[in-house]
Enzyme design. Structure first.
Site, PDB file in Angstrom:
ATOM      1  N   GLN A  54     -53.008   3.710  32.150  1.00  0.00           N
ATOM      2  CA  GLN A  54     -52.700   3.357  30.760  1.00  0.00           C
ATOM      3  C   GLN A  54     -51.448   2.490  30.648  1.00  0.00           C
ATOM      4  O   GLN A  54     -50.556   2.750  29.847  1.00  0.00           O
ATOM      5  CB  GLN A  54     -52.535   4.628  29.910  1.00  0.00           C
ATOM      6  CG  GLN A  54     -53.798   5.479  29.842  1.00  0.00           C
ATOM      7  CD  GLN A  54     -53.572   6.773  29.093  1.00  0.00           C
ATOM      8  OE1 GLN A  54     -53.168   7.760  29.680  1.00  0.00           O
ATOM      9  NE2 GLN A  54     -53.849   6.772  27.794  1.00  0.00           N
ATOM     10  N   TRP A 103     -50.681  -0.378  18.863  1.00  0.00           N
ATOM     11  CA  TRP A 103     -49.491   0.369  18.443  1.00  0.00           C
ATOM     12  C   TRP A 103     -48.481  -0.609  17.839  1.00  0.00           C
ATOM     13  O   TRP A 103     -47.492  -0.980  18.467  1.00  0.00           O
ATOM     14  CB  TRP A 103     -48.885   1.113  19.624  1.00  0.00           C
ATOM     15  CG  TRP A 103     -49.693   2.317  20.051  1.00  0.00           C
ATOM     16  CD1 TRP A 103     -50.763   2.866  19.407  1.00  0.00           C
ATOM     17  CD2 TRP A 103     -49.460   3.113  21.212  1.00  0.00           C
ATOM     18  NE1 TRP A 103     -51.223   3.956  20.096  1.00  0.00           N
ATOM     19  CE2 TRP A 103     -50.439   4.142  21.213  1.00  0.00           C
ATOM     20  CE3 TRP A 103     -48.526   3.078  22.249  1.00  0.00           C
ATOM     21  CZ2 TRP A 103     -50.508   5.102  22.216  1.00  0.00           C
ATOM     22  CZ3 TRP A 103     -48.598   4.028  23.250  1.00  0.00           C
ATOM     23  CH2 TRP A 103     -49.580   5.041  23.228  1.00  0.00           C
ATOM     24  N   ASN A 141     -53.354  -0.507   8.450  1.00  0.00           N
ATOM     25  CA  ASN A 141     -53.202   0.840   7.909  1.00  0.00           C
ATOM     26  C   ASN A 141     -51.890   1.506   8.302  1.00  0.00           C
ATOM     27  O   ASN A 141     -51.317   2.264   7.531  1.00  0.00           O
ATOM     28  CB  ASN A 141     -54.368   1.715   8.396  1.00  0.00           C
ATOM     29  CG  ASN A 141     -54.224   3.159   7.977  1.00  0.00           C
ATOM     30  OD1 ASN A 141     -54.316   3.476   6.796  1.00  0.00           O
ATOM     31  ND2 ASN A 141     -53.997   4.048   8.934  1.00  0.00           N
ATOM     32  N   ASP A 191     -48.197   5.856   7.991  1.00  0.00           N
ATOM     33  CA  ASP A 191     -49.229   5.271   7.141  1.00  0.00           C
ATOM     34  C   ASP A 191     -48.604   4.437   6.024  1.00  0.00           C
ATOM     35  O   ASP A 191     -47.837   4.948   5.209  1.00  0.00           O
ATOM     36  CB  ASP A 191     -50.089   6.388   6.550  1.00  0.00           C
ATOM     37  CG  ASP A 191     -51.392   5.884   5.980  1.00  0.00           C
ATOM     38  OD1 ASP A 191     -52.351   5.759   6.754  1.00  0.00           O
ATOM     39  OD2 ASP A 191     -51.439   5.608   4.764  1.00  0.00           O
ATOM     40  N   ARG A 220     -60.983  -8.884  12.522  1.00  0.00           N
ATOM     41  CA  ARG A 220     -61.522  -7.538  12.662  1.00  0.00           C
ATOM     42  C   ARG A 220     -60.394  -6.609  12.259  1.00  0.00           C
ATOM     43  O   ARG A 220     -59.281  -6.704  12.798  1.00  0.00           O
ATOM     44  CB  ARG A 220     -61.984  -7.273  14.096  1.00  0.00           C
ATOM     45  CG  ARG A 220     -62.627  -5.894  14.301  1.00  0.00           C
ATOM     46  CD  ARG A 220     -61.599  -4.853  14.661  1.00  0.00           C
ATOM     47  NE  ARG A 220     -62.197  -3.552  15.003  1.00  0.00           N
ATOM     48  CZ  ARG A 220     -61.487  -2.462  15.290  1.00  0.00           C
ATOM     49  NH1 ARG A 220     -60.165  -2.516  15.288  1.00  0.00           N
ATOM     50  NH2 ARG A 220     -62.090  -1.335  15.587  1.00  0.00           N
ATOM     51  N   ASP A 222     -58.709  -3.016  11.929  1.00  0.00           N
ATOM     52  CA  ASP A 222     -58.699  -1.675  12.493  1.00  0.00           C
ATOM     53  C   ASP A 222     -58.549  -0.632  11.392  1.00  0.00           C
ATOM     54  O   ASP A 222     -57.820  -0.828  10.413  1.00  0.00           O
ATOM     55  CB  ASP A 222     -57.544  -1.560  13.488  1.00  0.00           C
ATOM     56  CG  ASP A 222     -57.566  -0.284  14.283  1.00  0.00           C
ATOM     57  OD1 ASP A 222     -58.537  -0.056  15.011  1.00  0.00           O
ATOM     58  OD2 ASP A 222     -56.596   0.502  14.172  1.00  0.00           O
ATOM     59  N   LYS A 225     -61.317   2.085   6.935  1.00  0.00           N
ATOM     60  CA  LYS A 225     -61.702   3.152   5.993  1.00  0.00           C
ATOM     61  C   LYS A 225     -60.526   4.068   5.652  1.00  0.00           C
ATOM     62  O   LYS A 225     -60.624   4.887   4.740  1.00  0.00           O
ATOM     63  CB  LYS A 225     -62.868   3.972   6.546  1.00  0.00           C
ATOM     64  CG  LYS A 225     -62.512   5.094   7.497  1.00  0.00           C
ATOM     65  CD  LYS A 225     -63.697   6.008   7.734  1.00  0.00           C
ATOM     66  CE  LYS A 225     -63.335   7.237   8.552  1.00  0.00           C
ATOM     67  NZ  LYS A 225     -64.482   8.143   8.735  1.00  0.00           N
ATOM     68  N   HIS A 226     -59.406   3.916   6.344  1.00  0.00           N
ATOM     69  CA  HIS A 226     -58.224   4.719   6.058  1.00  0.00           C
ATOM     70  C   HIS A 226     -57.296   4.023   5.056  1.00  0.00           C
ATOM     71  O   HIS A 226     -56.173   4.477   4.819  1.00  0.00           O
ATOM     72  CB  HIS A 226     -57.493   5.055   7.351  1.00  0.00           C
ATOM     73  CG  HIS A 226     -58.316   5.895   8.273  1.00  0.00           C
ATOM     74  ND1 HIS A 226     -58.496   7.244   8.081  1.00  0.00           N
ATOM     75  CD2 HIS A 226     -59.067   5.564   9.363  1.00  0.00           C
ATOM     76  CE1 HIS A 226     -59.303   7.722   9.022  1.00  0.00           C
ATOM     77  NE2 HIS A 226     -59.650   6.727   9.815  1.00  0.00           N
ATOM     78  N   GLU A 246     -63.393  -1.927  10.358  1.00  0.00           N
ATOM     79  CA  GLU A 246     -63.866  -0.751  11.077  1.00  0.00           C
ATOM     80  C   GLU A 246     -63.955   0.415  10.081  1.00  0.00           C
ATOM     81  O   GLU A 246     -62.940   0.916   9.615  1.00  0.00           O
ATOM     82  CB  GLU A 246     -62.910  -0.386  12.208  1.00  0.00           C
ATOM     83  CG  GLU A 246     -63.344   0.866  12.971  1.00  0.00           C
ATOM     84  CD  GLU A 246     -62.236   1.465  13.828  1.00  0.00           C
ATOM     85  OE1 GLU A 246     -62.569   2.172  14.786  1.00  0.00           O
ATOM     86  OE2 GLU A 246     -61.050   1.231  13.519  1.00  0.00           O
ATOM     87  N   ASP A 316     -63.182   2.226  21.502  1.00  0.00           N
ATOM     88  CA  ASP A 316     -63.055   3.601  21.018  1.00  0.00           C
ATOM     89  C   ASP A 316     -64.214   4.505  21.441  1.00  0.00           C
ATOM     90  O   ASP A 316     -64.184   5.706  21.149  1.00  0.00           O
ATOM     91  CB  ASP A 316     -62.969   3.608  19.489  1.00  0.00           C
ATOM     92  CG  ASP A 316     -61.707   2.928  18.976  1.00  0.00           C
ATOM     93  OD1 ASP A 316     -60.644   3.129  19.599  1.00  0.00           O
ATOM     94  OD2 ASP A 316     -61.789   2.198  17.979  1.00  0.00           O
TER      95      ASP A 316
END
Length: 535
Positions: A54, A103, A141, A191, A220, A222, A225-226, A246, A316
């Site tokens: 990672q 991030w 978001n 948020d 696109r 990310d 929906k949040h 997304e 994801d």
């Protein structure tokens, strides 16, 4: 009079600043990649990248630019790259480093790990020189932190009042999903208060500048929906380009909410993805009737399914080959995504049958594959070439709604315009069965399967039978008389006749020609004496 170089520079500028709309993107196919994992600089150690570590592996915007042939040769007409903005800068976290780009720290800055501003501009210019589109992933978001009490001065939005108060998400509660913090207490994601007018205005200025500075054709988005759905209309209007969000999950009513007028242009087609897994995964329930139901529900529930993003893998989700042991299941599912309504998207490594599981194992480096011309790569190339041909030769084909014309435990078939696609769930082993599919074609009509280049003939009851004595291959069938100009199966790639009987020039590999104003074209032609204008 202008000199030719000056005119060409002006032409390039007009192309770079022309907004790409949903109508423009409808005809594209997209190759999605993670910048850090697509290609290495010359001389770098190709064995050093361990997915499970990672951390950074060395891919950059320059290495994407230098290796675009691999993408374009497969017929793709757009690329989608991971977020380009500055990410977390600090000690390594328990979840590794932000090599993936999601991030976000200061969105007003670029991510120096991937290159300079000029590097990103050069990538954009090269993509456009190839008549391809550039889609950039953006995170709106949230930002990233290592504490639920972060130092807000490090972010583009520097006031604590511009964020929602910390709370963990309660899944299934829409207000909580929009206002609480994603992540966890180890790596929380503060948020943004996207209901706040100042946040909305600053985000509008930011995205407008980013799109214009780097000649971006599409976004696109990310975790769309949040964010409250009414945020997206003004945001995308400021961007001036196609927005695909997304909206994770198979809730069709929620999908409709985020694609309603004044919201997003498009979303990733998660409902169809889930149904494809249920239908084609091996071992699996082979639920083709469920796939048909979702296909029709999406068509009836959303305003425009022709711009949805059809996918089988992404950063994801587990790789398809991790879920399904049989490669034929992938090939059949790919045909559904390319030959039904929507924009086909292929996640890098899918064409190499990568089999990583959940994050981070689904973010493998591509270079160990050697960029091989695999069976999956060849099928994708053929599907792209055929889809691009259909777009060129039949302008109405993209808007012809796909229809499910048969389902059975053995498979499912679709009709879109003059194309019949037959997909099976049986897998690779030969089977002593055939699938009969009713078509709109007259008895005796010769069809060509563009994947195998075999010919089939329509029977007396207007059906065609696909045989599986050699295993469960997909078939994409079109009347053979329409194949001229496709460049497939031995047919010419130069000129064909479209449905209106007009000749269509098919020289060149590109599916789409940039659209310039008629006034500019007339001026350009006049300048070189190609036309005369009566004044």
């Amino acid at each position: 009079m202008f000199f030719l170089p000056s005119l060409l520079i002006s032409l390039a500028f007009i192309r770079a600043t022309t907004a790409a709309t949903a109508a423009d993107w409808r005809s594209r196919s997209i190759y999605q990649l993670i910048t850090d994992r697509y290609a290495l600089p010359a001389g770098a150690d190709p064995t050093a990248c361990k997915t499970q570590d990672q951390t950074w592996c060395g891919g950059t915007w320059n290495t994407i630019r230098e290796n675009l042939d691999y993408i374009q040769n497969a017929g793709f007409t757009a690329i989608w790259i991971s977020p380009v903005n500055q990410n977390y800068q600090g000690p390594r976290t328990a979840y590794g480093d932000p090599y993936h780009g999601y991030w976000i720290q200061d969105a007003s800055q670029l991510n120096s790990h991937f290159g300079t501003s000029d590097d990103l501009k050069n990538l954009s210019a090269e993509v456009h020189r190839r008549n391809m589109y550039l889609m950039v992933d953006v995170v709106v978001n949230n930002v990233m932190s290592t504490s639920i009490n972060p130092d807000y001065s490090q972010y583009m939005f520097k006031n604590k009042s511009q964020y929602h108060t910390y709370c963990p998400v309660v899944w299934g509660d829409r207000q909580s999903e929009m206002n609480c913090w994603l992540g966890d207490t180890v790596v929380p994601l503060p948020d943004l208060n996207t209901q706040d007018a100042q946040v909305q205005a600053q985000y509008g200025d930011w995205i407008k500048n980013l799109v214009q500075e780097y000649s971006i054709d599409g976004l696109r988005i990310d975790a769309a929906k949040h964010v409250n759905s009414n945020f997206w209309g003004p945001f995308c209007s400021s961007a001036g380009v196609f927005c695909m969000g997304e909206v994770f999950g198979d809730d069709i009513s929620l999908a409709a909410q985020y694609t309603a007028p004044g919201t997003l242009d498009s979303i990733l087609n998660y409902p169809i993805y889930d149904a494809l897994v249920e239908a084609f995964q091996i071992p699996g329930p082979t639920n083709t009737s469920g796939l048909a139901l979702v296909h029709d529900a999406m068509k009836n529930g959303l305003s425009d399914v022709t711009v949805l993003g059809n996918f089988l893998e992404n950063q994801d989700l587990p790789r398809w080959h991790n879920l399904s042991v049989d490669p034929q299941s992938l090939y059949n599912a790919m045909v559904f995504n390319f030959m039904s309504d929507g924009i086909p998207i292929v996640y890098y490594g899918q064409e190499q049958l990568f089999s990583g599981g959940t994050d981070p194992l689904n973010r493998e480096p591509l270079w160990p594959s050697g960029y091989q011309n695999t069976t999956a790569y060849q099928i994708i190339t053929t599907l792209n070439k055929f889809r691009n041909y259909m777009i060129r030769s039949s302008p109405d084909w993209l808007m012809s709604p796909s229809e499910v014309i048969s389902t059975s435990p053995a498979g499912i078939s679709l009709l879109k315009g003059n194309v019949v696609s037959v997909m099976t769930t049986i897998g690779s082993p030969p089977q002593n069965i055939s699938m009969g599919v009713y078509t709109p074609f007259a008895r005796g009509t010769a069809l060509t399967d563009i994947l195998s280049c075999t010919q089939l003939v329509i029977g007396s009851n207007q059906t065609v039978a696909v045989d599986y004595a050699l295993g469960g291959h997909p078939s994409v069938l079109i009347p053979s008389q329409l194949m001229n100009g496709s460049g497939l199966c031995g047919y010419s790639a130069n000129v064909s006749t479209n449905a209106q009987g007009k000749n269509v020039n098919h020289n060149g590999a590109s599916a789409i020609t940039p659209q310039y104003s008629s006034a500019f074209i007339a001026f350009f032609a006049l300048l070189f004496g190609l036309v005369s204008l009566s004044l």
